[in-house]
Scaffold this active site. Sequence first.
Site, PDB file in Angstrom:
ATOM      1  N   SER A 158      -6.715  -2.343   3.386  1.00 28.73           N
ATOM      2  CA  SER A 158      -7.966  -3.053   3.207  1.00 28.73           C
ATOM      3  C   SER A 158      -7.794  -4.483   3.700  1.00 28.73           C
ATOM      4  CB  SER A 158      -8.301  -3.005   1.721  1.00 28.73           C
ATOM      5  OG  SER A 158      -9.093  -4.079   1.347  1.00 28.73           O
ATOM      6  N   HIS A 182     -14.505  -6.826   7.653  1.00 31.33           N
ATOM      7  CA  HIS A 182     -13.869  -6.144   6.530  1.00 31.33           C
ATOM      8  C   HIS A 182     -13.616  -4.705   6.948  1.00 31.33           C
ATOM      9  CE1 HIS A 182     -14.711  -3.132   3.272  1.00 31.33           C
ATOM     10  NE2 HIS A 182     -13.646  -3.716   2.786  1.00 31.33           N
ATOM     11  N   ASN A 229     -11.520  -0.935   5.377  1.00 30.17           N
ATOM     12  CA  ASN A 229     -10.772  -0.303   4.307  1.00 30.17           C
ATOM     13  C   ASN A 229     -10.687   1.182   4.640  1.00 30.17           C
ATOM     14  OD1 ASN A 229     -11.785   1.069   1.197  1.00 30.17           O
ATOM     15  ND2 ASN A 229      -9.709   0.381   1.639  1.00 30.17           N
ATOM     16  N   ARG A 238      -8.769   4.759   3.114  1.00 31.80           N
ATOM     17  CA  ARG A 238      -8.064   5.174   1.900  1.00 31.80           C
ATOM     18  C   ARG A 238      -7.984   6.694   1.785  1.00 31.80           C
ATOM     19  NH1 ARG A 238     -13.092   2.994   1.258  1.00 31.80           N
ATOM     20  NH2 ARG A 238     -14.623   4.368   0.306  1.00 31.80           N
ATOM     21  N   ARG A 250      -3.370  -5.714  -9.758  1.00 32.56           N
ATOM     22  CA  ARG A 250      -2.877  -6.970  -9.191  1.00 32.56           C
ATOM     23  C   ARG A 250      -4.104  -7.704  -8.651  1.00 32.56           C
ATOM     24  NH1 ARG A 250      -0.483  -9.731  -4.645  1.00 32.56           N
ATOM     25  NH2 ARG A 250       1.298 -10.927  -5.409  1.00 32.56           N
TER      26      ARG A 250
END
Lengths: 391, 391
Positions: B174, B188, B190, B192, B342
């Site tokens: 990402s 942007h 991402n 997954r 995190r």
Amino acid sequence: MSFKIAIRSFKTLTYVEGYKKLRDRHIKMYCAAVIGVGYMAYKQHKANKVEMKEILQLKNYMADPITPISHLEKTQDDMKTQMELLIMRIQSEFCRALEKEEDEEAKFQVDRWTRREGGGGITCVLQDGRVFEKAGVNISVVSGKLPPAAVQQMRTRGKSFDGQELPFFAAGVSAVIHPRNPMVPTIHFNYRYFEVQDKNGVQWWFGGGTDLTPYYLNEEDAVHFHLTLKHACDGHDKSYYARFKKWCDDYFTITHRGERRGVGGIFFDDVDQPNQQSAFDFVTSCAEAVIPSYIPLVQKHKDDPYGYYERQWQLLRRGRYVEFNLIYDRGTKFGLFTPEARYESILMSLPLNAKWEYMHEPKPNTPEHSLMKVLKEPRDWLQIEQARATA
Amino acid sequence: MSFKIAIRSFKTLTYVEGYKKLRDRHIKMYCAAVIGVGYMAYKQHKANKVEMKEILQLKNYMADPITPISHLEKTQDDMKTQMELLIMRIQSEFCRALEKEEDEEAKFQVDRWTRREGGGGITCVLQDGRVFEKAGVNISVVSGKLPPAAVQQMRTRGKSFDGQELPFFAAGVSAVIHPRNPMVPTIHFNYRYFEVQDKNGVQWWFGGGTDLTPYYLNEEDAVHFHLTLKHACDGHDKSYYARFKKWCDDYFTITHRGERRGVGGIFFDDVDQPNQQSAFDFVTSCAEAVIPSYIPLVQKHKDDPYGYYERQWQLLRRGRYVEFNLIYDRGTKFGLFTPEARYESILMSLPLNAKWEYMHEPKPNTPEHSLMKVLKEPRDWLQIEQARATA
């Protein structure tokens, strides 16, 4: 009621006076006028129409009330009317008090807006002033119908509601003040009243709170702030301050970071005890405590020296403020997900400028680090004060 | 598989080459070395251990893989391994491509982190560069157990899951790049991969997307960006681009403002068709299209002139970016509400600086207003292109 309002205005003004903020002649005349008219109004007693108009004029509100004056006149003892007049007064008193700290040309922009479904609000914003980078003071008086799930979201605990679309009424005042000088803390407060009608009748409750977000910790300021709020609570219920102080620390938590957004204050929801009038009086005291809790801190620090580093730290902390407001704050979420929401009024709480640095960590033994310690472990400010006094 | 990886690396590099970005000798040698080793690896065939180590070394990843190399070696055909190697490669290629646009001293800070429950990630951030104000490229490879409700949140539609705590695996890359020059758009992306095990066996799916957020609209750039993504999609399914372009416009909507956050791109979730390998190949093509879709725009505009006004507008639009990420983005919310998150890696997507002005509205017939029109009504960028070609 008019007599009560006049007396309350007088009390607030003397309160303010005690903190030596508003002492110019204009305010004294205004104060005297309020008492005078209050007294006259009391004597006239039944001449409601004339009396109400005069009070509304003298209040010097930021704009015309949302509810038509003719309706307010007819429903003076209704809590909806009492609350609308309270929030109008609090808004105007607070805006005037902030303007007094600013350069002469910095004035609140006033937007009065209405909602198709019912009601509206008055949004006052002062932006890019010398003292206040962004100050927003908003009231809203809205009514309509809501699905039970949405109503449920409006209160933390509370009883369940019965029915399909429930008629509701909500009136509240809400403010966030972001000063320019990093030595002056940000303040937020919000006081609100709800009524929801279901099959079993009308349920009502109050909510609210005032909390402080310093960029640099000044213990004396934090104690002054908490003490002022405690005084406001103590006149109504000796258990309130301790409970609502804890509730505030719990509520204003940036969960993912394990830190509070500031040094707290008070926060409560679902207050419907011991009766409607007493609950309203309590909320009134809290709202009236905003000026004496905060304005002295502005006066004390608005000309404090600071540099680039302190400004950068303030911007980073403002980023945290944004995180709390957009991720966790129930009021913001409830507002934004309400159909026909006036998002500009909801998001006026966001700072003019904010910053996010990856992995920013204040160095040990710095003022920034001292603040972080308090944000990670909230202090019991007034016990410290007592311990000092007895020492 | 090693041969396929080598071929894929080669393809990306020539793709990149085609856009005339990475042509220095060092990269050519790297490229040649990858082909060479890939070929040798293919010949050696069964000498998996040596081969894998060499490939891992040659890849020049940002840090050591999260999964131990010995485990990766043993599970080369497992999709979990394939995905981890893909995201490691994409991360490293993209970070190097960005660094090439920067001043020499501006380099990515690399943080490799692990999670107590299982897995970890590599977070790369370049902050306060001359070209990139904040660039974050993150990979994570995590596993553990999740309640079904949390798993459900991970996919948009999807079948229901059966069981109490479900073992899951998630690997993704990402990135959010916020350039300094307002004429360079933010990107942007991402990509997954998920696996969840319930009573009925393992369910797996892919998700992802790439989208562009300009501050000033440049139609040619938007068309180039969409065309590159369309090419990546078309090689796998001719219906993908149109579907995923619409999905992107729908997903990246700042609902309360009635505007998109940018000019879109592609977005998809729950891709588990036609089979695992083909779905992986599709995701690979999309991820490999990031550099050719974006880097040419950086090169074209990074030295464009701009002034104070354009910078202020950029900061206001970055405020909107924050609103989307913190209020609506499912990835951010899922991340922040996951235990042991995190948060610094999740929130690296936030800009270094952002601004909120009350009631800011661009004047008609300004470049800012033109952007707003497109954000309120998404365009079909490639139909425009076709119409132009036939005209």
